[in-house]
Scaffold this active site. Sequence first.
Site, PDB file in Angstrom:
ATOM      1  N   HIS A 137      -2.670   0.337   0.338  1.00 27.12           N
ATOM      2  CA  HIS A 137      -3.210  -0.355  -0.830  1.00 27.12           C
ATOM      3  C   HIS A 137      -4.734  -0.383  -0.662  1.00 27.12           C
ATOM      4  O   HIS A 137      -5.217  -0.453   0.475  1.00 27.12           O
ATOM      5  CB  HIS A 137      -2.637  -1.776  -0.817  1.00 27.12           C
ATOM      6  CG  HIS A 137      -2.921  -2.609  -2.013  1.00 27.12           C
ATOM      7  ND1 HIS A 137      -4.144  -3.200  -2.245  1.00 27.12           N
ATOM      8  CD2 HIS A 137      -2.136  -2.985  -3.046  1.00 27.12           C
ATOM      9  CE1 HIS A 137      -4.093  -3.903  -3.356  1.00 27.12           C
ATOM     10  NE2 HIS A 137      -2.889  -3.785  -3.869  1.00 27.12           N
ATOM     11  N   ASP A 212      -0.215  -5.036   7.236  1.00 25.37           N
ATOM     12  CA  ASP A 212      -0.297  -5.528   5.859  1.00 25.37           C
ATOM     13  C   ASP A 212       1.134  -5.754   5.386  1.00 25.37           C
ATOM     14  O   ASP A 212       1.846  -4.816   5.026  1.00 25.37           O
ATOM     15  CB  ASP A 212      -1.016  -4.487   4.986  1.00 25.37           C
ATOM     16  CG  ASP A 212      -0.977  -4.850   3.505  1.00 25.37           C
ATOM     17  OD1 ASP A 212      -0.289  -5.822   3.132  1.00 25.37           O
ATOM     18  OD2 ASP A 212      -1.626  -4.144   2.711  1.00 25.37           O
ATOM     19  N   GLN A 215       4.098  -6.619   1.076  1.00 21.14           N
ATOM     20  CA  GLN A 215       5.345  -6.192   0.412  1.00 21.14           C
ATOM     21  C   GLN A 215       6.569  -6.350   1.321  1.00 21.14           C
ATOM     22  O   GLN A 215       7.676  -6.013   0.903  1.00 21.14           O
ATOM     23  CB  GLN A 215       5.247  -4.723  -0.029  1.00 21.14           C
ATOM     24  CG  GLN A 215       4.177  -4.424  -1.054  1.00 21.14           C
ATOM     25  CD  GLN A 215       4.494  -4.943  -2.448  1.00 21.14           C
ATOM     26  OE1 GLN A 215       5.616  -5.329  -2.747  1.00 21.14           O
ATOM     27  NE2 GLN A 215       3.499  -4.970  -3.304  1.00 21.14           N
ATOM     28  N   LYS A 238       3.360 -13.132  -4.119  1.00 25.73           N
ATOM     29  CA  LYS A 238       4.393 -12.084  -4.135  1.00 25.73           C
ATOM     30  C   LYS A 238       5.693 -12.576  -3.517  1.00 25.73           C
ATOM     31  O   LYS A 238       6.634 -11.803  -3.346  1.00 25.73           O
ATOM     32  CB  LYS A 238       3.875 -10.843  -3.400  1.00 25.73           C
ATOM     33  CG  LYS A 238       2.797 -10.123  -4.194  1.00 25.73           C
ATOM     34  CD  LYS A 238       2.270  -8.893  -3.529  1.00 25.73           C
ATOM     35  CE  LYS A 238       1.198  -8.253  -4.418  1.00 25.73           C
ATOM     36  NZ  LYS A 238       0.493  -7.159  -3.746  1.00 25.73           N
ATOM     37  N   CYS A 376      -3.203   0.329  -7.264  1.00 26.07           N
ATOM     38  CA  CYS A 376      -4.217   0.082  -6.230  1.00 26.07           C
ATOM     39  C   CYS A 376      -4.068   1.058  -5.083  1.00 26.07           C
ATOM     40  O   CYS A 376      -4.259   0.706  -3.910  1.00 26.07           O
ATOM     41  CB  CYS A 376      -4.158  -1.354  -5.699  1.00 26.07           C
ATOM     42  SG  CYS A 376      -4.496  -2.579  -6.942  1.00 26.07           S
TER      43      CYS A 376
END
Length: 418
Positions: A137, A212, A215, A238, A376
Amino acid sequence: MRDTSTTEPSAAQSLSLNVAKIRNDFPIFQNLSVDGPFTYLDSAATSQTPRQVVGAVNEYYSEYNANVHRAIYAVGEKATKAYESAREKISRFIGADETRSVVFTRGTTEAINLVAYAWGRHNLKKGDEILITEMEHHSNLVPWQLAARDTGAILKIIPFRADGTLEDAETYFNENTKIVSMIHQSNVFGTVNPVDKIIPLAKSVGAVTFIDAAQSIPHFPVDVSLLECDFLAFSGHKMLGPTGVGVLYGKPELLEKMEPFLAGGEMIQTVTLEKSTWNDVPWKFEAGTPNIAQAIGLGCAIDYLSEIGMDTIHAHETAVTKYALNKLNDIEELTIYGNPPERGGVVTFNVQDIHPHDLAQLLDRDNVAIRAGHHCAQPVMEKLDVTATARASFYLYNDLEDVDRLVAAVKKSMDFLR
Ligand SMILES: *Cc1c(COP(=O)(O)O)cnc(C)c1O
């Protein structure tokens, strides 16, 4: 217009969640005045908010709104307690050994920038290597581009293959690798990257590791103590929480050694006009008044997710995604990007020569909300040789009927544009 005829009963029975009951917890599915059911398939951009979280935020503002860590009066103490208790919930949820590992940020983006500045600017020098992947991202790419520019370090990239999986990472590590920062689950392909294999590779050359998890944390169990990563970041919005709050997890010994990122109130111990000393970790990294209501809301979102169980949520999404892949693959003119064996509930696709923005607009007429754009991840689009794609993403409040409505709306759009 509820067409359930295409839902295969065997698949429906295999769903592990009672979606109708869950949807009752989400005001938007009741309140939105659209004609027919609202098919929300953009949770990878932001998730919907259950009434419990709305309630927790509302309760803070209506019953104990005060700043934290300074008020001596009862309401202020209550706010501080609720804010710090959210930190404890998060710490348990991600398997951190110590609560002080949990730093509140505005989101994943801020958490990555925090480390790229407070760790990167003080630990990287000319010739050092920062390793990321080709499927990052933008928020895990641009901060490292700037860190490389400012320090003379080199940004190295692990490429991805056509199926949306990463190439063998081993050859990208060497004695110059100082940090590897990588996306856990791709927001484009849904790929779950093998961080459990890559983290030991990084350790073998003494590199720091950053995951990261924007998600991944919302969708399956992630345990930082098992992964043994040094840093990890995610966003509240999220995972059923409010916007404006996220988390940086960091190993205490690293956080202790790091310089502050933002400076001001809250993050200091003593201040004179000449110089200041810093507060303890994690507050050293929480300058100014934090997003108190949002942090409390995130704590509540974690209670909600934990009660259902992350394993159950993951199993549910896996079933919905499998069903969606089958149905979408049946449409000859439709191309799905990537086919990773380990994947989450994200499906990225294009339909022949229909621009994804047109597709998303037509789908919106049928109350089907999908994402269209570069997600993104412009370098990913470039490699796929497209300017944009459509993307459907699933969460605990989606079921097979949502998939059926998506497929029906896609077919209708194709007919419309012919
Ligand atoms: C959404 C997302 C981000 C950025 O999160 P923000 O909440 O916008 O800061 C970073 N990485 C991935 C993989 C994401 O999906």
